[in-house]
Design a protein around this motif. Sequence first.
Motif, PDB file in Angstrom:
ATOM      1  N   ARG A 171       9.353 -20.125  -2.055  1.00 46.84           N
ATOM      2  CA  ARG A 171       8.216 -20.645  -1.298  1.00 46.84           C
ATOM      3  C   ARG A 171       8.008 -19.834  -0.018  1.00 46.84           C
ATOM      4  O   ARG A 171       6.871 -19.520   0.360  1.00 46.84           O
ATOM      5  N   VAL A 172       9.106 -19.493   0.642  1.00 46.25           N
ATOM      6  CA  VAL A 172       9.010 -18.682   1.856  1.00 46.25           C
ATOM      7  C   VAL A 172       8.452 -17.302   1.516  1.00 46.25           C
ATOM      8  O   VAL A 172       7.588 -16.767   2.234  1.00 46.25           O
ATOM      9  N   ASN A 173       8.907 -16.719   0.422  1.00 43.89           N
ATOM     10  CA  ASN A 173       8.383 -15.408   0.015  1.00 43.89           C
ATOM     11  C   ASN A 173       6.886 -15.452  -0.235  1.00 43.89           C
ATOM     12  O   ASN A 173       6.137 -14.547   0.152  1.00 43.89           O
ATOM     13  N   VAL A 174       6.416 -16.511  -0.897  1.00 39.30           N
ATOM     14  CA  VAL A 174       4.988 -16.646  -1.163  1.00 39.30           C
ATOM     15  C   VAL A 174       4.202 -16.663   0.137  1.00 39.30           C
ATOM     16  O   VAL A 174       3.170 -15.978   0.277  1.00 39.30           O
ATOM     17  N   GLU A 175       4.661 -17.437   1.110  1.00 39.92           N
ATOM     18  CA  GLU A 175       3.911 -17.533   2.374  1.00 39.92           C
ATOM     19  C   GLU A 175       4.023 -16.269   3.209  1.00 39.92           C
ATOM     20  O   GLU A 175       3.081 -15.911   3.931  1.00 39.92           O
ATOM     21  N   LEU A 176       5.160 -15.572   3.124  1.00 39.85           N
ATOM     22  CA  LEU A 176       5.274 -14.278   3.804  1.00 39.85           C
ATOM     23  C   LEU A 176       4.276 -13.286   3.222  1.00 39.85           C
ATOM     24  O   LEU A 176       3.555 -12.597   3.956  1.00 39.85           O
ATOM     25  N   VAL A 177       4.217 -13.202   1.893  1.00 35.71           N
ATOM     26  CA  VAL A 177       3.280 -12.276   1.255  1.00 35.71           C
ATOM     27  C   VAL A 177       1.842 -12.674   1.571  1.00 35.71           C
ATOM     28  O   VAL A 177       0.986 -11.821   1.838  1.00 35.71           O
TER      29      VAL A 177
ATOM     30  N   ILE B  94       3.152  -4.301  -0.507  1.00 32.33           N
ATOM     31  CA  ILE B  94       2.900  -4.013  -1.919  1.00 32.33           C
ATOM     32  C   ILE B  94       4.209  -3.797  -2.662  1.00 32.33           C
ATOM     33  O   ILE B  94       4.463  -4.417  -3.707  1.00 32.33           O
ATOM     34  N   GLU B  95       5.055  -2.919  -2.166  1.00 26.14           N
ATOM     35  CA  GLU B  95       6.312  -2.605  -2.840  1.00 26.14           C
ATOM     36  C   GLU B  95       7.186  -3.843  -2.981  1.00 26.14           C
ATOM     37  O   GLU B  95       7.760  -4.106  -4.051  1.00 26.14           O
ATOM     38  N   LYS B  96       7.275  -4.640  -1.930  1.00 21.52           N
ATOM     39  CA  LYS B  96       8.129  -5.817  -1.964  1.00 21.52           C
ATOM     40  C   LYS B  96       7.581  -6.894  -2.890  1.00 21.52           C
ATOM     41  O   LYS B  96       8.336  -7.562  -3.607  1.00 21.52           O
ATOM     42  N   ALA B  97       6.262  -7.075  -2.877  1.00 23.90           N
ATOM     43  CA  ALA B  97       5.668  -8.092  -3.750  1.00 23.90           C
ATOM     44  C   ALA B  97       5.804  -7.696  -5.219  1.00 23.90           C
ATOM     45  O   ALA B  97       6.104  -8.541  -6.074  1.00 23.90           O
TER      46      ALA B  97
END
Length: 869
Positions: free
Chosen positions: A551-557, A569-572
């Motif tokens: 969930r944190v990753n989604v909001e960071l992206v 881009i690379e991280k997502a």
Amino acid sequence: MKARSFIIVLLAPLVLSSYDSASTNTEGVNSGGDTEQDSVSESIQSLPNFEVQLLYEAPLEEQGSWVSLAVGPRGDLFASDENQKGTYRIRIDDTTGNAEVQVEEVQMPATGAQGLTWAFDHLYANMHRKGLFRMRDRQGDGHLNIMEYLGGPTEQGDHGNHAVLPTEDGDGLYVVNGNHTPPPELTSSRLSGWEEDILLSRQWDARGHARGVFAPGGYIARINPGATEWEMISIGHRNTYDAAINPHGELFTYDADMEWDMGMPWYRPTRIVHAVSGSDYGWRSGSGKWKQYYEDSLPPVLNIGPGSPTGLLFGTGAQFPARYQRALFGLDWTFGTMYAFHLEPKGASYTATAEEFLSGSPLPLTDAVIGKDGALYFITGGWDNKTKLYRVIYTGDKSTAPVDAIDNPKARAARQERQKLEAFHGKRDRRAVEVAWPYLADEDRFLRHAARVAIESQPVQWWVDKALTAERPQARITGLVALARTAPEHYREEAIASLLNLELASLDTRQQLGYLRAMALVCMRLGDPDEQERSEITDTLQELLPANDDRVNVELVRLLVYLQDERVIEKALALMQQQEKPTLPDWSELVARNEHYGGTIQQMLDDPPPTNKLEYAFMLRNLQSGWTIEQRREYFAFINNAADAMGGASYTGFLERMRNEALQNASEAERKAVADIAGVNLSQEPDFEISPPEGPGRNWTVEEATEVVSDGFRNRDNLDFEKGRNAFFATGCASCHRFAGYGGNIGPDLSTVGQRFSTEKMLNAIIRPSDVISSLYNTTQVTLTNGEIVTGLVVDQQDSIKVYSRDPNQAADVFAAREVASMEPVDISQMPPDLINPLNAAELQSLAAYLISGGDPGSEIFKSDSSED
């Protein structure tokens, strides 16, 4: 708001009919009384020691299809037809040993009430397409003879006016309306205000549903008895049909899902919601639905699964064992199931578990009440389904003495604290800041929510400094959410600085999610960061990405894409390559205990779509620069692979538009480099051979088809799954309709049609499709600016419309919005009436069995009589 009103006075009642009770079940299963239903589909299963009694069958042509129930002061029942037949008073006399049912038409122009309730010596009716009315008995003889119009919304369509019920304090009424029903002029609101609050660009539904519908969505408002005052209580629901209040005085609703979204990251299942004061449960149209972890929203009490919620009631007053007196009963129209939800107080809210109380197939449940006699009464109907009135009684030996609501001291104290905070909602009071501020950091989300809404109700200058400098991280985060939602734009710089002063990486997961939502709200409500702020924010977010929580990753992206940080881009893409985690645990559990599910849902469980990864792909479509050719190819290959999975009716449409938008944001060189993979057809094709009908066919009538199919169901040796499936595709049904994961998306998904309609009703819909047309699938006459007229089903798109003709083999006509002069509805179905005429009797029997099975070759209906021997 001053309500308009008029009064109608009528005196004479009309007795329509009196019926003796039909046969009743002995072990929770009703086994007789309905000549319309066939032996395969006519059954009701209930829990042991609960007896389901069929009391009355309403003649469809004379009394219509009933959708709401209420209990009158004398113990009689009131029911309303969904269309233009009328409203009825029902009296049940058990003195002779058999239940004698007398039905009288209320001699008022009252019909189409999807909400009925008796309060303040009136029968209130929230009427579909007409507004709010109330009726009373002026002469005291039990007959309603005065009717008054109270105003309110008059929105047309299936998502319009719904329930009305007395408030917990007995001083007013709650009005429940669907998400296509703009509220009337409000005199007050418990919420400080609402906006879409969607950080990235939205995709409207791929099939055009609810396009252009904005917040508040579905809502619950409070009115005074005369409806001259409207106060908004809770918003952000989809299409809530009913609501109920427990003995603690707490309000609950059963919210609908958007089943077309299944497989997409914004799909939300049907759910039980605690509709507390000032709540926004975050329904936004299309892809815009809020996450349940957003700090300015609230989580559901329980996620249920796909379905169509209708009636909702507590068992208070029922002569049932204690567990069911305390239960919240929820009706699902699609799957013919009545659930008993068992609520447990937890903190300032509740948790719940679900139990199937009774079910049938078909059993299109619309409403239920607890009668004065302590029995549970429920009706079937809706969409011109035949209405039946049933009664449920308890026959076991457990005590049915009245019981108190379940509670515990800790939960009671938390609930009282929440109610203390809610007293400030929508009211200016200097004490509010002092009382509410300590709760902004509370671990209980419902207390934190109540405190924030109390703060938002006060002038910003009273508390802005406290929000910007709060020492406790959660208090600062919650305070800055409130500030972003209510403050002028000149506070943007201070709000961003205050958030950046917190150490994001050191916060716990809950606080990180709150921080990221607060930053998003600041950007949406107070304005875009300047270049310096943008650099500081993106560097802070990049340090945490990837985090340990999805969930944190989604909001960071989400934020990094919004801020156009190419490093994301690379991280997502790396996150999109990780192993997909299960996303459907609630469905798996529900399917395991509920045999009614099948078709698309079961296939999604067997081969789930990459829902979590699609969230990243959906966000990345917005980035225009920073891509390498390899990254672009990886992205579009992912879209192609995702299309192999099953999803809801709009699943592939969303994927196609996601791909198209990403292509639009790509450079010319990038588009050329991915041309070989970016043009792949994403529609799902059947993986089995389709043959022309064997025939010879005939011009089938409803009567002939019903007789032939009923004969086939009585002798099931000739029913064949493959033959039925082939008939569905060979006759063109699949060109417009989705079934068991395959088919078109022009008409409604038919995967659950066998659970919603009787055999005769289903065949009538096929042979005479214009008899009943949902507002979602109306045929429209489109007049173009050049004078040309085109007729068909209209799907609204961004800047154009698609018009599908009645010929399923003909491609849709596409017109730019500027070419359209007018659009008018036409009372004719998009579906041709002769599709099944090429079928012979055996093929028609197998087609009907295929539809009833939900696409399950292992269904009981395909087990021949000889094999059972």
